[in-house]
Design a protein around this motif. Structure first.
Motif, PDB file in Angstrom:
ATOM      1  N   VAL A 388       0.850  -1.198   0.000  1.00 27.87           N
ATOM      2  CA  VAL A 388       0.000   0.000   0.000  1.00 27.87           C
ATOM      3  C   VAL A 388       0.885   1.248   0.000  1.00 27.87           C
ATOM      4  N   ALA A 389       1.982   1.198   0.761  1.00 28.64           N
ATOM      5  CA  ALA A 389       2.901   2.342   0.810  1.00 28.64           C
ATOM      6  C   ALA A 389       3.440   2.635  -0.589  1.00 28.64           C
ATOM      7  N   LYS A 390       3.775   1.580  -1.331  1.00 30.03           N
ATOM      8  CA  LYS A 390       4.264   1.754  -2.714  1.00 30.03           C
ATOM      9  C   LYS A 390       3.198   2.438  -3.566  1.00 30.03           C
ATOM     10  N   ASP A 391       1.950   1.914  -3.464  1.00 30.05           N
ATOM     11  CA  ASP A 391       0.856   2.491  -4.262  1.00 30.05           C
ATOM     12  C   ASP A 391       0.671   3.968  -3.932  1.00 30.05           C
ATOM     13  N   ILE A 392       0.715   4.286  -2.648  1.00 34.93           N
ATOM     14  CA  ILE A 392       0.499   5.675  -2.234  1.00 34.93           C
ATOM     15  C   ILE A 392       1.588   6.571  -2.825  1.00 34.93           C
ATOM     16  N   ILE A 393       2.832   6.150  -2.669  1.00 37.65           N
ATOM     17  CA  ILE A 393       3.941   6.990  -3.145  1.00 37.65           C
ATOM     18  C   ILE A 393       3.943   7.059  -4.673  1.00 37.65           C
ATOM     19  N   ASP A 394       3.647   5.935  -5.340  1.00 41.60           N
ATOM     20  CA  ASP A 394       3.552   5.958  -6.810  1.00 41.60           C
ATOM     21  C   ASP A 394       2.502   6.960  -7.270  1.00 41.60           C
ATOM     22  N   THR A 395       1.313   6.888  -6.652  1.00 44.10           N
ATOM     23  CA  THR A 395       0.205   7.760  -7.073  1.00 44.10           C
ATOM     24  C   THR A 395       0.570   9.223  -6.879  1.00 44.10           C
ATOM     25  N   ILE A 396       1.132   9.530  -5.718  1.00 45.31           N
ATOM     26  CA  ILE A 396       1.487  10.916  -5.439  1.00 45.31           C
ATOM     27  C   ILE A 396       2.548  11.382  -6.435  1.00 45.31           C
ATOM     28  N   PHE A 397       3.523  10.503  -6.663  1.00 43.60           N
ATOM     29  CA  PHE A 397       4.629  10.858  -7.547  1.00 43.60           C
ATOM     30  C   PHE A 397       4.124  11.084  -8.979  1.00 43.60           C
ATOM     31  N   GLU A 398       3.300  10.128  -9.459  1.00 42.36           N
ATOM     32  CA  GLU A 398       2.808  10.247 -10.839  1.00 42.36           C
ATOM     33  C   GLU A 398       1.944  11.489 -11.016  1.00 42.36           C
ATOM     34  N   THR A 399       1.047  11.733 -10.051  1.00 45.00           N
ATOM     35  CA  THR A 399       0.146  12.886 -10.175  1.00 45.00           C
ATOM     36  C   THR A 399       0.928  14.196 -10.157  1.00 45.00           C
ATOM     37  N   THR A 400       1.893  14.293  -9.246  1.00 47.22           N
ATOM     38  CA  THR A 400       2.631  15.563  -9.161  1.00 47.22           C
ATOM     39  C   THR A 400       3.549  15.747 -10.367  1.00 47.22           C
ATOM     40  N   GLU A 401       4.126  14.642 -10.865  1.00 45.60           N
ATOM     41  CA  GLU A 401       4.952  14.726 -12.083  1.00 45.60           C
ATOM     42  C   GLU A 401       4.104  15.266 -13.233  1.00 45.60           C
ATOM     43  N   ALA A 402       2.903  14.676 -13.389  1.00 45.90           N
ATOM     44  CA  ALA A 402       2.024  15.069 -14.487  1.00 45.90           C
ATOM     45  C   ALA A 402       1.637  16.545 -14.332  1.00 45.90           C
ATOM     46  N   ARG A 403       1.372  16.942 -13.091  1.00 47.68           N
ATOM     47  CA  ARG A 403       0.963  18.328 -12.823  1.00 47.68           C
ATOM     48  C   ARG A 403       2.121  19.279 -13.157  1.00 47.68           C
ATOM     49  N   ASN A 404       3.324  18.928 -12.730  1.00 50.52           N
ATOM     50  CA  ASN A 404       4.484  19.784 -13.008  1.00 50.52           C
ATOM     51  C   ASN A 404       4.733  19.906 -14.499  1.00 50.52           C
ATOM     52  N   LYS A 405       4.528  18.783 -15.217  1.00 45.35           N
ATOM     53  CA  LYS A 405       4.721  18.826 -16.673  1.00 45.35           C
ATOM     54  C   LYS A 405       3.749  19.805 -17.298  1.00 45.35           C
ATOM     55  N   LYS A 406       2.484  19.741 -16.815  1.00 45.67           N
ATOM     56  CA  LYS A 406       1.459  20.643 -17.335  1.00 45.67           C
ATOM     57  C   LYS A 406       1.856  22.089 -17.103  1.00 45.67           C
ATOM     58  N   LEU A 407       2.393  22.338 -15.901  1.00 50.45           N
ATOM     59  CA  LEU A 407       2.786  23.717 -15.559  1.00 50.45           C
ATOM     60  C   LEU A 407       3.926  24.209 -16.444  1.00 50.45           C
ATOM     61  N   GLU A 408       4.817  23.254 -16.801  1.00 55.93           N
ATOM     62  CA  GLU A 408       5.979  23.636 -17.622  1.00 55.93           C
ATOM     63  C   GLU A 408       5.569  24.025 -19.039  1.00 55.93           C
TER      64      GLU A 408
END
Ligand code: C5P
Length: 409
Positions: A388-408
Motif C-alpha cells: 500500500v505504501a508503494k501504491d500511495i507513493i507511486d500515485t502521489i509521484f505520478e500525479t505531481t509529475e504530471a501536474r508539473n509537466k502541465k505547468l511547464e
C-alpha cells in the motif's frame, strides 16, 4: 525500461524450479544486466554450472575455494560488486538459513555480505510454504529488509493458491525493472511522516490512547527512504523499528509533543504525510500522583482539545510543499474524506474504511482509496501495508509529475 549495466547476483538453490533460472538469466542479460550466478550444492543437482556459466558468460560460484588451484572466492567483493541480489528459486531450507544467518555455503555467505537490496522468489511445495516455520522465516527476511516475490497467479481466487510456486521469470524481471526505475525517484527530497498513536497522560501510570500500530507510517517511511528520500519519522509509542539509514526517527508520546516536533521539522521538508492517529483530546490536567479508587459510583475527567497538527501546518505550508493525510471513516466515507482534505489543505487524502475487513488499525494489510485535490480517485485492493505504501507513493509521484509537466508547458 531496462537493466542496462546493472550488476545482478543470482542465487540458485535446490528446487525443481531451478530450470526457470536459465530463462531468467537470458531475460536479465537481454535487458542489459551482468549476471553472476551463485549456486548451492543442492542447486547443482537440478541444473548444471556448465549451462549456467554459458548463459551468464561468467564462471559460476558454488564453492568457497576453486578445487584444483585453491583460489578463494570473495563473497565480500561480490557484496560490493552487486546492485542487487536475487535468490530464485529459493527453497525453504535456504530461506531458513538466510533468516538465521547459517552461513554454510557460498550463497548464504554472499547474502550476509550483501550491500545491495535482496529479492527472494520462494519455490516449494504448498504445504512447506504454508508451514509456520517457513512463514516465520519469510517474515523475518522481510523484517531484515528483503523483498519477497510471491507468485501472483491465483491471488484473487484464494489467498494461498499459487503461492509457493516460483514467480515466472518475465514477472520477476518486470519487478526488478520497476524497482530500479523508482529507486531514486525521491533523491534529494525530504519527507516528514507522522505515525502511530499518541498517549495522553491521565496520571503517572495511565493514559488515553488508541489502537494504532504505526505500521502504515513505518511502511511509508521505508518506501520513501528506499527511493532515496531523507525521512523524518515522528512517531508515537510503538514496538516497531526502522531499518533504513536515511530515516531519522523522532520519538514522541503526546499530541502536543508530536505537534512541536512536526512544527520544527516541517519548514525544511518537501512533503509531509500525516498517518498518525492523534488523540483529539487530552486530560486538562495530569495528576502528579496515581489517582486512587474512590467510593463514588462515577468518575469524570475533564478533557481539553489537542492541536490539529495537519490542519495547522496546512495553514503555513508553502506552494512547493505537498501534504498528504489519512482518513478513517465509518459513514459517508468519500464525502467526509474530501471535506477533510479541503479543511486541512491536503493535496491528497488516503481513505481507509473500517467497513473493510483486514483494513485499518493494527492489521498488516490495508485497503485504500486515494483522492486528490484535482478530483482524481484511485481505489486499490486489500494489500500488505508495504505494498500500500508503494501504491500511495507511486500515485502521489505520478500525479505531481504530471501536474508539473502541465505547468511547464
Ligand atoms: O480529523 P481526523 O483525525 O479524522 O483527520 C485525520 C488526518 O489528520 C490524519 O492525516 C491525521 O494524521 C491528521 N491529524 C493530525 N492532528 C490531529 C488530528 C488528526 O495531524 N490532531
Amino acid at each position: 525500461m531496462s537493466l542496462q549495466g546493472k550488476h545482478i547476483v543470482l542465487g540458485i538453490t535446490g528446487s525443481i524450479a531451478a530450470y526457470k533460472s536459465a530463462h531468467l538469466i537470458r531475460l536479465l542479460i537481454k535487458k542489459g544486466a551482468e549476471v553472476q550466478i551463485v549456486i548451492t550444492p543442492a542447486g547443482k543437482e537440478f541444473i548444471t554450472p556448465v549451462t549456467l556459466s554459458a548463459l551468464s558468460d561468467r564462471p559460476v560460484i558454488s564453492e568457497f575455494f576453486t578445487s584444483g588451484d585453491g583460489t578463494w572466492h570473495s563473497h565480500v567483493d561480490l557484496g560490493l560488486w552487486a546492485d542487487l541480489m536475487i535468490i530464485a528459486p529459493a527453497t525453504a531450507a535456504t530461506i531458513g538459513k538466510m533468516a538465521n544467518g547459517i552461513a554454510d555455503n557460498m550463497l548464504i555467505t554472499s547474502y550476509l555480505s550483501m550491500k545491495a537490496p535482496v529479492f527472494v522468489a520462494p519455490a516449494m511445495d504448498l504445504d512447506m510454504y504454508r508451514h509456520i516455520s517457513t512463514q516465520r522465516n519469510i517474515e523475518k527476511l522481510k523484517n531484515d529488509g528483503a523483498w519477497i516475490i510471491d507468485a501472483t497467479e491465483g491471488e484473487l481466487a484464494s489467498h494461498l493458491e499459487g503461492k509457493g510456486r516460483m514467480e515466472e521469470p518475465e514477472n520477476i524481471v518486470a519487478i526488478l525493472e520497476q524497482f530500479f526505475s523508482t529507486r531514486n525517484n525521491l533523491l534529494n527530497k525530504k519527507i516528514m511522516i507522522t505515525a502511530g498513536p499518541t498517549y495522553e497522560r491521565i496520571d503517572p501510570v495511565r493514559f488515553i490512547g488508541n489502537f494504532s500500530s504505526g505500521k502504515m507510517g513505518f511502511a511509508l517511511a521505508e518506501e520513501c527512504s528506499s527511493r532515496g528520500a531523507e525521512v523524518f519519522l515522528i512517531t508515537g509509542p510503538t514496538v516497531l523499528s526502522v531499518s533504513h539509514p536515511n530515516i531519522t526517527r523522532v520519538n514522541v508520546e503526546s499530541a502536543v509533543e508530536m505537534h512541536d516536533a512536526a512544527f520544527n521539522i516541517f519548514p525544511q521538508v518537501d512533503a509531509a504525510i500525516f498517518s498518525a492517529a492523534v488523540a483529539d483530546y487530552r486530560p486538562e490536567k495530569m495528576s502528579e500522583e496515581k489517582i486512587k479508587r474512590s467510593e463514588k459510583e462515577k468518575f469524570s475527567l475533564t478533557l481539553t482539545s489537542n492541536p490539529d497538527i495537519a490542519a495547522s501546518l496546512g495553514k503555513i505550508k508553502e506552494p512547493y510543499q505537498l501534504t498528504i493525510g489519512f482518513a478513517l471513516e465509518t459513514n459517508n466515507e468519500e464525502f467526509n474524506a474530501i471535506k477533510k482534505m479541503e479543511e486541512k489543505n491536503f493535496d491528497f487524502i488516503v481513505l481507509n474504511s473500517l467497513n473493510d475487513q483486514g483494513a485499518g488499525f493494527g492489521h498488516d494489510t490495508n485497503k485504500v482509496t486515494i483522492l486528490s485535490r484535482d478530483g482524481k480517485k484511485q481505489s486499490f485492493s486489500l494489500k500488505s501495508k508495504s505494498e500500500v505504501a508503494k501504491d500511495i507513493i507511486d500515485t502521489i509521484f505520478e500525479t505531481t509529475e504530471a501536474r508539473n509537466k502541465k505547468l511547464e508547458v
